[in-house]
Design a protein around this motif. Structure first.
Motif, mmCIF file in Angstrom:
data_model
loop_
_atom_site.group_PDB
_atom_site.id
_atom_site.type_symbol
_atom_site.label_atom_id
_atom_site.label_comp_id
_atom_site.label_asym_id
_atom_site.label_seq_id
_atom_site.Cartn_x
_atom_site.Cartn_y
_atom_site.Cartn_z
ATOM 1 N N PHE A 462 0.807 -1.216 0.000
ATOM 2 C CA PHE A 462 0.000 0.000 0.000
ATOM 3 C C PHE A 462 0.845 1.274 0.000
ATOM 4 C CE2 PHE A 462 -3.755 -2.446 2.122
ATOM 5 C CZ PHE A 462 -4.081 -2.984 0.879
ATOM 6 N N GLN A 463 2.134 1.138 -0.250
ATOM 7 C CA GLN A 463 3.001 2.320 -0.167
ATOM 8 C C GLN A 463 2.679 3.379 -1.221
ATOM 9 O OE1 GLN A 463 7.160 1.360 -0.633
ATOM 10 N NE2 GLN A 463 6.903 0.340 -2.580
ATOM 11 N N TRP A 464 1.905 3.002 -2.254
ATOM 12 C CA TRP A 464 1.535 3.985 -3.290
ATOM 13 C C TRP A 464 0.155 4.600 -3.048
ATOM 14 C CZ3 TRP A 464 3.703 -0.853 -4.504
ATOM 15 C CH2 TRP A 464 4.995 -0.814 -5.036
ATOM 16 N N GLU A 465 -0.551 4.074 -2.034
ATOM 17 C CA GLU A 465 -1.964 4.440 -1.861
ATOM 18 C C GLU A 465 -2.159 5.800 -1.205
ATOM 19 O OE1 GLU A 465 -4.657 2.691 -2.857
ATOM 20 O OE2 GLU A 465 -3.263 1.259 -3.776
ATOM 21 N N PRO A 466 -3.212 6.520 -1.611
ATOM 22 C CA PRO A 466 -3.550 7.746 -0.881
ATOM 23 C C PRO A 466 -4.119 7.391 0.493
ATOM 24 C CG PRO A 466 -5.157 7.340 -2.621
ATOM 25 C CD PRO A 466 -4.096 6.291 -2.772
ATOM 26 N N GLN A 467 -3.899 8.269 1.460
ATOM 27 C CA GLN A 467 -4.437 8.052 2.805
ATOM 28 C C GLN A 467 -5.623 8.997 2.986
ATOM 29 O OE1 GLN A 467 -1.476 8.792 5.855
ATOM 30 N NE2 GLN A 467 -2.941 8.651 7.533
ATOM 31 N N VAL A 572 12.435 -7.580 0.274
ATOM 32 C CA VAL A 572 11.203 -7.686 -0.500
ATOM 33 C C VAL A 572 11.334 -6.769 -1.724
ATOM 34 C CG1 VAL A 572 8.726 -7.230 -0.428
ATOM 35 C CG2 VAL A 572 9.883 -8.174 1.575
ATOM 36 N N THR A 573 11.096 -7.317 -2.918
ATOM 37 C CA THR A 573 11.354 -6.517 -4.124
ATOM 38 C C THR A 573 10.188 -5.587 -4.450
ATOM 39 O OG1 THR A 573 10.371 -8.184 -5.562
ATOM 40 C CG2 THR A 573 12.762 -8.360 -5.152
ATOM 41 N N LYS A 574 10.535 -4.518 -5.168
ATOM 42 C CA LYS A 574 9.504 -3.571 -5.561
ATOM 43 C C LYS A 574 8.520 -4.242 -6.522
ATOM 44 C CE LYS A 574 9.168 1.337 -6.451
ATOM 45 N NZ LYS A 574 9.908 2.574 -6.718
ATOM 46 N N LYS A 575 9.077 -5.117 -7.351
ATOM 47 C CA LYS A 575 8.241 -5.830 -8.316
ATOM 48 C C LYS A 575 7.146 -6.628 -7.592
ATOM 49 C CE LYS A 575 8.906 -9.369 -11.696
ATOM 50 N NZ LYS A 575 9.698 -10.549 -11.396
ATOM 51 N N PHE A 576 7.548 -7.284 -6.520
ATOM 52 C CA PHE A 576 6.592 -8.062 -5.733
ATOM 53 C C PHE A 576 5.518 -7.143 -5.134
ATOM 54 C CE2 PHE A 576 5.382 -9.470 -1.426
ATOM 55 C CZ PHE A 576 4.748 -10.662 -1.723
ATOM 56 N N LEU A 577 5.974 -6.012 -4.602
ATOM 57 C CA LEU A 577 5.026 -5.092 -3.970
ATOM 58 C C LEU A 577 4.055 -4.512 -4.990
ATOM 59 C CD1 LEU A 577 7.383 -3.240 -1.427
ATOM 60 C CD2 LEU A 577 5.715 -5.020 -0.920
ATOM 61 N N VAL A 578 4.566 -4.191 -6.181
ATOM 62 C CA VAL A 578 3.691 -3.669 -7.241
ATOM 63 C C VAL A 578 2.631 -4.709 -7.571
ATOM 64 C CG1 VAL A 578 3.583 -3.064 -9.694
ATOM 65 C CG2 VAL A 578 5.423 -2.130 -8.263
ATOM 66 N N ASN A 579 3.070 -5.926 -7.720
ATOM 67 C CA ASN A 579 2.169 -7.009 -8.059
ATOM 68 C C ASN A 579 1.094 -7.202 -6.976
ATOM 69 O OD1 ASN A 579 1.353 -9.042 -9.785
ATOM 70 N ND2 ASN A 579 2.440 -10.606 -8.579
ATOM 71 N N HIS A 585 -6.115 -4.398 -5.740
ATOM 72 C CA HIS A 585 -7.181 -3.676 -6.441
ATOM 73 C C HIS A 585 -8.118 -4.613 -7.189
ATOM 74 C CE1 HIS A 585 -6.304 0.454 -5.425
ATOM 75 N NE2 HIS A 585 -5.030 0.089 -5.382
ATOM 76 N N LYS A 586 -7.623 -5.789 -7.501
ATOM 77 C CA LYS A 586 -8.493 -6.768 -8.145
ATOM 78 C C LYS A 586 -9.180 -7.675 -7.119
ATOM 79 C CE LYS A 586 -5.118 -7.700 -11.306
ATOM 80 N NZ LYS A 586 -4.347 -8.623 -12.095
ATOM 81 N N GLY A 587 -8.885 -7.443 -5.836
ATOM 82 C CA GLY A 587 -9.497 -8.281 -4.797
ATOM 83 C C GLY A 587 -8.974 -9.706 -4.796
ATOM 84 N N ARG A 594 3.371 -20.467 4.080
ATOM 85 C CA ARG A 594 3.408 -21.887 4.411
ATOM 86 C C ARG A 594 2.730 -22.726 3.317
ATOM 87 N NH1 ARG A 594 2.924 -22.619 10.527
ATOM 88 N NH2 ARG A 594 4.999 -21.734 10.277
ATOM 89 N N GLU A 595 1.719 -22.132 2.686
ATOM 90 C CA GLU A 595 1.062 -22.850 1.594
ATOM 91 C C GLU A 595 1.890 -22.785 0.329
ATOM 92 O OE1 GLU A 595 -3.024 -21.455 1.041
ATOM 93 O OE2 GLU A 595 -3.140 -21.394 3.233
ATOM 94 N N LYS A 596 2.374 -21.585 0.026
ATOM 95 C CA LYS A 596 3.076 -21.408 -1.232
ATOM 96 C C LYS A 596 3.932 -20.153 -1.137
ATOM 97 C CE LYS A 596 1.992 -21.148 -6.189
ATOM 98 N NZ LYS A 596 2.224 -19.779 -6.624
ATOM 99 N N CYS A 597 5.180 -20.285 -1.517
ATOM 100 C CA CYS A 597 6.055 -19.114 -1.518
ATOM 101 C C CYS A 597 5.581 -18.151 -2.597
ATOM 102 C CB CYS A 597 7.485 -19.536 -1.808
ATOM 103 S SG CYS A 597 8.566 -18.135 -2.163
ATOM 104 N N ALA A 598 5.413 -16.885 -2.207
ATOM 105 C CA ALA A 598 4.927 -15.902 -3.170
ATOM 106 C C ALA A 598 6.076 -15.209 -3.896
ATOM 107 C CB ALA A 598 4.057 -14.883 -2.455
ATOM 108 N N GLY A 599 7.289 -15.608 -3.587
ATOM 109 C CA GLY A 599 8.437 -15.044 -4.283
ATOM 110 C C GLY A 599 8.693 -13.586 -3.956
ATOM 111 N N CYS A 600 8.615 -13.246 -2.660
ATOM 112 C CA CYS A 600 8.759 -11.837 -2.298
ATOM 113 C C CYS A 600 10.190 -11.347 -2.460
ATOM 114 C CB CYS A 600 8.276 -11.589 -0.875
ATOM 115 S SG CYS A 600 9.411 -12.156 0.400
#
Ligand code: SF4
Lengths: 618, 220
Positions: A462-467, A572-579, A585-587, A594-600
């Motif tokens: 959420f680092q790009w989100e308006p508050q 944690v990569t910026k690419k991961f955070l963007v994704n 936003h798509k919910g 533990r279920e699956k590495c998200a590749g952060c």
């Protein structure tokens, strides 16, 4: 020990025990026999600082060295500050009573953005210039660590050095370096340049920041050989990491006064608003045997009758059941309680729970964070209404009558329906109580909901989100209150202005230094304390320095904008955070580690290893 | 289960520990010392521990009693040794003994007060004035009690009062009513006296030296 001069004033201030030192296990050394004097500075009251685990770790770690002496310093409350200023008493270390301006290192821990003015106030009370460039001698070196230094930019003018990441190893390395440079009579500049070469050390003055016309960052340029990206420090093995066997035992009642032992660092959950969850990746775990031995040692040296096993999400600890089962015999024997903060009640064996009394002591709490499943998916908080209701029902049948629910408002994509959802969920919990056939007669249920406001933080999706602006938050709070139809539900709300100021600093840049100093000169301090916060002074300070605070909070940032903290690397990569941001936003949700590495990407800090994924390199 | 009376000294930094905080502090000390404490029954067991006479914040206590209950055998000497090994700075166990007197036998306490004044003249004036005022038998002051604030004659609670000036300092020895029914805080007496003369001290030290029974024999 306090300075002699203070003696006759001690009984005139509230809680003199804050200023006297002399607590059990506090460390007093012979100052002629140490090379480095370290002041651990906590920019808030004694009661809050003494509850902080990081302080206990570093205090013991520095004092374990023969060549260094670490003392504690807290922000004096306003009554004591007045006494000190009137009588020319400078800020001192609690152990020796010596003025800290003569120490070698002043180490601040920055847990909360709203303690920035307290740092300035403490430097001033110590008799030191506020800005790094005006403190020209080699010592004291003013350093800072803690969550806030992931974006140290607003305080870049004041600190000489910040330490992103785990402090255990880098603190020792820094002390070694300073000892060497002090011995050879080096200048501050020489020392800072050398320090910048240590992994996990950020020297703000070695970076030049250029801005675009629209005030966004144009470039950040390292000078004097400082690294382009400052990688946070990561302690790979928690079992062999330094951990204290003694805590200083305060006389005063403090917030947390008990044995606290970390069980793991990092979090597998990936809630998108949670900065701690991302800053502390990858997950590293302490083994149950080590945890148990550490708990026992601290209980023995302190006499504490409560143990808190702490982490970001206690029930995710592999081996929790085993750990508790092993600890129960001796803790019961010694009448010691085990508390499990941040426990998810849903996946913990009931019998063990009963033995622990953990829930009864801390009350039954849930943190659904959002009122509807849709919004919980947006923030990736994987707790369902059904889970909340089932666990609540279980608890009610066990005789509980009070439940606390934590929520946030101001979340991305939030609508009125989501806010109504908070009230509905609380109502559903109330209904669950009345469905219970053997509910205690004549007793009513009480559901309290606590609503915080989202403060988008660096290194989260959420680092790009308006508050939301304070007036919008107030409207939302009022709307929530109007949705609550029963007196059995009570709502407690946070002060929106506090979240607003926190938001400005969290994602701020170096241009804020003047604002912070102006506000402090106008008398702002203890801004995190509702009774001390002075919004009008802050507004004046922004205006006088020509800074629009909403530039930092209310604006949606573009993915390609250079963020003021982009030269910090938390793994944690910026690419991961963007994704993650796009998925929010798509919910769409992201499975827990533990279920699956998200590749952060954070596993790169650990040589590719992450406790959750074993040795696989992602 | 047996009752044990601990006698402790509280001075130095420890004078800034409030009565409430003392409770927690001593409970932990007894736990660290691994004294076989007796715990109350019930859902939330806690050790039995009673301070017989709370000592106000800022005052030194030379010999203050604390009753605890222990289970099993441990000699008084051993208890004392273990406790002193784990006590924070400023608190020292002077004696461990069987409780001789009932707690409500405390009727008075002796204090030694050192009050420092700006100059010799003020000290002298205060010493003489205070002594004759107490002798006169009337010193009214507002006193806070459970039933609210009321005006009382403090002299009725003073059983002995001597004041002597040496240089800038006035040394006072006094015996004041103490206990559950009537109790006079030495600080209240001192501030009442000071306000009578419109005087102010530079510094004061109040030391409670002993606790006494109604007939002024030592409370054991
Ligand atoms: S590397 Fe994978 S398993 Fe490790 S913290 Fe990141 S997402 Fe989770």
């Amino acid at each position: 020990m306090y300075p002699k001069k203070l003696e006759k004033f001690l009984l005139k201030v509230q809680k003199p025990g804050r200023y006297t030192g002399g607590e059990l296990n506090s460390v007093v050394k012979d100052k002629s026999k140490v090379d480095i004097r370290y002041a651990f500075c906590f920019p808030d009251t004694y009661e809050i600082g003494m509850s902080h685990l990081g302080m206990k770790i570093l205090y013991s770690l520095v004092n374990a060295r023969e060549d260094a002496w670490c003392e504690r310093v807290f922000a004096p409350w306003t009554d004591m500050e007045a006494v000190m200023r009137e009588n020319d008493i400078l800020l001192y270390g609690l152990e020796s009573g010596d003025e800290i301006r003569n120490f070698d290192i002043l180490g601040f821990t920055m847990q909360y953005e709203l303690s920035y003015t307290n740092v300035l106030n403490m430097l001033d009370l110590a008799g030191l210039p506020l800005r790094s460039k005006d403190r020209t001698s080699l010592t004291p070196v003013v350093i800072a660590g803690g969550a806030c230094v992931c974006n140290a930019e607003p305080m870049a003018e004041f600190f000489d050095i910040t330490l992103p990441g785990d402090g255990e190893e880098v603190t020792n390395e820094l002390i070694d370096l300073l000892k060497e440079y002090k011995a050879k009579g080096a200048s501050k500049q020489e020392f800072l340049q050398a320090a910048a070469q240590i992994k996990g050390v950020y020297v703000p003055s070695l970076y030049e920041v250029e801005y675009n016309e629209d005030n966004t960052v144009k470039s950040v340029n390292p000078t004097c050989g400082a690294p382009e990206k400052v990688e946070k420090r990561n302690v790979a093995d928690l079992d062999s990491m330094f951990s204290p066997s003694e805590f200083v035992v305060p006389f005063l009642e403090v917030v947390h006064d008990r044995t606290t032992v970390e069980i793991f660092r990092g979090c597998i959950r990936g809630c998108r608003f949670c900065q701690a969850g991302f800053l502390n990746r990858p997950l590293r775990r302490k083994s149950p045997e080590v945890v148990e031995a550490q708990c026992k040692a601290i209980c023995d040296s302190t006499g504490y009758d409560e143990i808190s096993l702490c982490s970001l999400s206690t029930s995710d600890y592999k081996g929790l059941e085993k750990l508790i089962t092993n600890m129960l015999p001796w803790t019961i024997e010694e009448k010691i309680n085990i508390a499990l903060p941040s426990l998810r009640a849903d996946n913990f064996p009931k019998e063990l729970m009963e033995k622990l009394n953990a829930v009864r002591r801390s009350g039954l709490t849930f943190a659904p964070e959002a009122g509807t499943q849709r919004l919980r998916d947006v923030i990736n908080k994987n707790i369902t209404e059904k889970e909340v209701l089932t666990t609540a029902a279980q608890a009610f049948s066990g005789g509980w009558t009070a439940v606390k629910l934590y929520f946030m408002i101001g979340l991305p994509t939030e609508t009125e329906e989501d806010i109504e959802g908070i009230a509905n969920l609380a109502q559903a919990v109330v209904d669950e109580y009345y469905k219970n056939p053997d509910k205690p007669k004549g007793k009513s249920v009480s559901v309290s909901i606590s609503v915080a406001s989202l403060v988008p933080k660096p290194f989260t999706p959420f680092q790009w989100e308006p508050q939301d602006k304070p007036d919008v938050l107030i409207e939302k709070q009022n709307y929530l209150v109007s949705c609550v139809k029963t007196r059995k539900v009570n709502v407690s709300r946070h002060v929106p202005w506090t979240s607003f100021l926190e938001g400005v600093f969290a994602r701020g840049d170096r241009r804020l230094a003047d604002v912070i100093e102006t506000a402090w000169r106008k008398g702002c301090k203890f801004d995190g304390w509702a009774e001390c916060l002075k919004p009008d002074m802050w507004e004046e300070s922004f205006a006088e320095n020509g800074i629009d605070p909403y530039f930092y909070t209310a604006r949606r940032r573009e993915y390609d904008e250079i963020l003021p903290w982009d030269h910090m690397d938390y793994g944690v990569t910026k690419k991961f955070l963007v994704n993650e941001n796009k998925k929010a936003h798509k919910g769409e949700t992201t499975a827990c580690c533990r279920e699956k590495c998200a590749g952060c990407g954070a596993n790169k800090l650990n040589g590719g290893v992450c406790d959750e994924i074993g040795k696989t390199v992602v | 289960m047996k009752s044990v009376r601990l006698w402790f000294k509280k001075d130095g930094l420890a004078v800034y520990i409030s009565h409430l905080d003392m409770n927690r502090c001593m409970t932990r000390a007894v736990r660290r010392a691994e004294i076989p404490l007796w715990y109350t029954e019930g859902f939330n067991p806690h050790p039995y521990m009673t301070f017989l006479m709370p000592l106000p914040l800022g005052q030194v206590g030379m010999r203050e009693p604390l009753d605890i209950r222990i289970e099993g055998e441990m000699s008084f000497g051993e208890i004392k040794k273990r406790l002193n090994a784990v006590m924070p700075e400023g608190i020292e166990i002077i004696d461990v003994a069987k409780p001789e007197c009932k707690p409500n036998a405390i009727a008075a306490a002796e204090y030694e007060i050192i009050a420092e004044f700006a100059n010799e003249g003020e000290a002298q004036g205060f010493a003489l004035g205070a002594a004759s005022l107490i002798e006169g038998g009337v010193l009214n002051a507002e006193k806070r009690s459970k039933r609210g604030i009321k005006t009382v004659n403090l002299c009725e609670m003073v059983r002995k009062f001597e004041a002597e000036a040496k240089g800038n300092e006035v040394f006072i020895t006094t015996i004041l009513a103490a206990g559950n029914t009537v109790n006079l805080n030495a600080e209240l007496l001192l501030s009442a006296l000071l306000s009578q003369f419109g005087a102010e001290t530079e510094n004061t030290v109040i030391v409670r030296t002993k606790l006494l029974q109604e007939n002024l024999s030592i409370f054991e």
